[in-house]
Design an enzyme around this catalytic site. Structure first.
Site, PDB file in Angstrom:
ATOM      1  N   ASP A   1     -29.865   5.358  46.618  1.00 46.46           N
ATOM      2  CA  ASP A   1     -30.704   4.469  45.813  1.00 46.46           C
ATOM      3  C   ASP A   1     -30.266   3.022  45.994  1.00 46.46           C
ATOM      4  OD1 ASP A   1     -28.310   5.018  44.388  1.00 46.46           O
ATOM      5  OD2 ASP A   1     -29.233   4.423  42.500  1.00 46.46           O
TER       6      ASP A   1
ATOM      7  N   GLU B   1     -26.958   6.291  41.766  1.00 50.55           N
ATOM      8  CA  GLU B   1     -25.648   5.651  41.597  1.00 50.55           C
ATOM      9  C   GLU B   1     -25.749   4.367  40.790  1.00 50.55           C
ATOM     10  OE1 GLU B   1     -22.287   2.924  42.617  1.00 50.55           O
ATOM     11  OE2 GLU B   1     -24.438   2.642  42.936  1.00 50.55           O
TER      12      GLU B   1
END
Length: 497
Positions: free
Chosen positions: A90, A157
């Protein structure tokens, strides 16, 4: 005039196609063609899984979408220990004002500017796509000697390490690991902080402001603020704390009644501004203002000298409303003044590294309650619990409620680390110098993964990235080449090359 993002009309060719190592940059560009906002990584994970299977690698996913790619060892190195290569897919999605970009639809096109690769008006996503690209390229590079590899690509994350926190026990088996999510090629990260949030709530029963009382808005402005992990050691003033002190400066705040109070806006930021609407007897307004001004002047000249020179405390007329009693108002102000803020301990193992800290992050009020959010960090879990206990104890003394969320684990340095020893040797071989062994006072997936797999020996390194999480994000081209060489050398050493 609003600038239209060039990505909407751009072909998918880009400036990085000819950069070295070509495999790294081409994988990086392929990742950036797929939108991958936190919570929306399914498409990029599917692309990477399909790609891995096409190369004959095994894959598996867990319940939250984390992807594990299983790469066989270089011929002759099948007996070497397995190594975990880890990164996240991400990215933080930020765009400059005036740039139109749909992060759920539009690709990111890397652009070469001098010695750097950046984007145009948006975050680049080098955090952490460049690390992911290096891991995948190394696994496919016939020049890189390695034992069995397990490439773990996590989701979410950037929103609290959620993917790593949900990795299923036994999902990977490697006990040696390299996280590729650091941002300085000269450094090796061996420690990070865990985090604990505490939410304290004070309840009261507001009533009408008495006749003959004055209503004022008190504002604390002009502070620098900063990241509550990275900048906490710089002693930047906390606007919420200054506001409480300013209101308590005149006779301990006697007679002041709070109408509303607010300050800070992010859990991981040091508050730059705070405001309160107060009611005071008309005859006390001048004394309250004078005491607050004296407090601000003292802080600006002494505590904040050279750090927050723009600190200002101002009063202005405000509309009235229901106000808390003087006693309940005093409970709130004394609680805000007592809550710890700043560094609480320095590391005894890494010079200059903050071990523990806590941030008085946000205060906000509604009709019958004041809510206070605090975020605490430490690489030592007992120290993190100590600060959490302080918050619970202060809440009990103030007659407040205290709710505490899940605790993210920290990561303490391990001087005996086999992986660290290999990385040191590789640094000397590749760069002719010693690495700077350091830690970060912020979250990193290593701490969470070590909790999920006790005994995991792991360090983190990566290329030079600047301006991460902002449209200024950029990665240095030569640094990617350097760190890729370092990665290959480390894998060879761990395989007993």
């Amino acid at each position: 005039m609003i600038a239209r993002s060039p990505y909407r009309d751009h072909t998918l060719m880009n400036d990085t196609d000819a950069l070295e190592p070509r495999a790294v940059w081409r994988i990086f560009a392929a990742i950036n063609r797929i939108p991958r906002m936190s919570g929306h990584e399914a498409a990029v994970q599917e692309m990477l899984e399909t790609r891995a299977r096409g190369l004959g690698h095994g894959t598996k996913r867990d319940a939250v979408g984390n992807l594990l790619i299983l790469v066989p060892a270089t011929r002759g190195k099948e007996g070497a220990p397995a190594v975990l290569l880890q990164g996240h897919t991400d990215m933080v999605c930020e765009a400059n004002a005036g740039t139109v970009h749909d992060f759920l639809k539009d690709p990111i096109i890397p652009v070469v500017r001098g010695e750097w690769v950046t984007a145009s008006g948006t975050t680049l996503g080098a955090d952490n796509a460049i690390g992911v690209a290096m891991a995948l390229a190394a696994a496919e590079d016939p020049a890189v000697v390695h034992g069995p590899l397990e490439i773990l690509l996590t989701v979410d994350e950037e929103v609290g390490l959620r993917g790593a926190a949900e990795v299923e026990p036994g999902f990977f088996s490697a006990q040696l690991g390299l996280n590729l999510d650091s941002e300085d090629e000269t450094s090796v990260t061996v420690s990070c902080a865990g985090m604990q949030e505490s939410k304290l709530t004070v309840r009261g029963a507001p009533s009408a402001v008495p006749a003959g009382w004055a209503v004022r808005e008190v504002a604390v402005t002009g502070l620098v603020g900063g990241h509550s992990g990275i900048d906490i050691h710089k002693n930047h003033a906390n606007a919420i704390r200054i506001l409480a002190r300013a209101l308590l400066a005149s006779d301990g705040g006697a007679g002041i009644r709070l109408v509303r109070i607010e300050g800070g806006n992010k859990r991981n930021a040091i508050p730059r501004e705070a405001r309160a609407t107060i009611a005071v007897p008309a005859g006390r307004v001048a004394a309250v203002e004078a005491a607050a001004a004296a407090l601000a002047d003292s802080v600006r000249r002494e505590e904040a000298a050279g750090v927050d020179p723009g600190l200002a405390v101002t009063f202005s007329p405000a509309a009235g409303g229901a106000a808390w009693s003087a006693a309940d108002s005093a409970r709130v102000l004394h609680l805000l003044a007592a809550i710890p803020h700043g560094v609480t301990a320095m590391s005894s193992q890494v010079d200059g590294l903050v071990e523990s800290s806590t941030n008085l992050a946000v205060v906000e009020s509604d009709a019958g309650a004041v809510h206070v959010l605090c975020t605490s960090r430490s690489s030592v879990m007992s120290s993190l619990e100590q600060v959490a206990l302080q918050h619970r104890a202060l809440a009990a003394l103030a007659g407040a409620q205290c709710e505490q969320g899940p605790r993210t684990p920290g990561w303490q340095p391990d001087p005996s680390s086999r992986v660290l020893a290999a990385v040191r040797e590789s640094f000397r071989a590749v760069f002719g110098a010693e690495p700077r062994v350091t830690g970060i006072h912020a979250g990193l997936e290593c701490g969470v993964l070590r909790e999920r797999s006790p005994g995991l020996d792991m360090v983190s390194f990566g290329p030079d990235i600047r301006g991460a999480h902002s449209p200024d994000e950029r990665v240095r081209i030569a640094s990617v080449q350097n760190v890729y060489r370092l990665l290959g050398d480390v894998l060879g050493r761990l395989a007993g090359r």
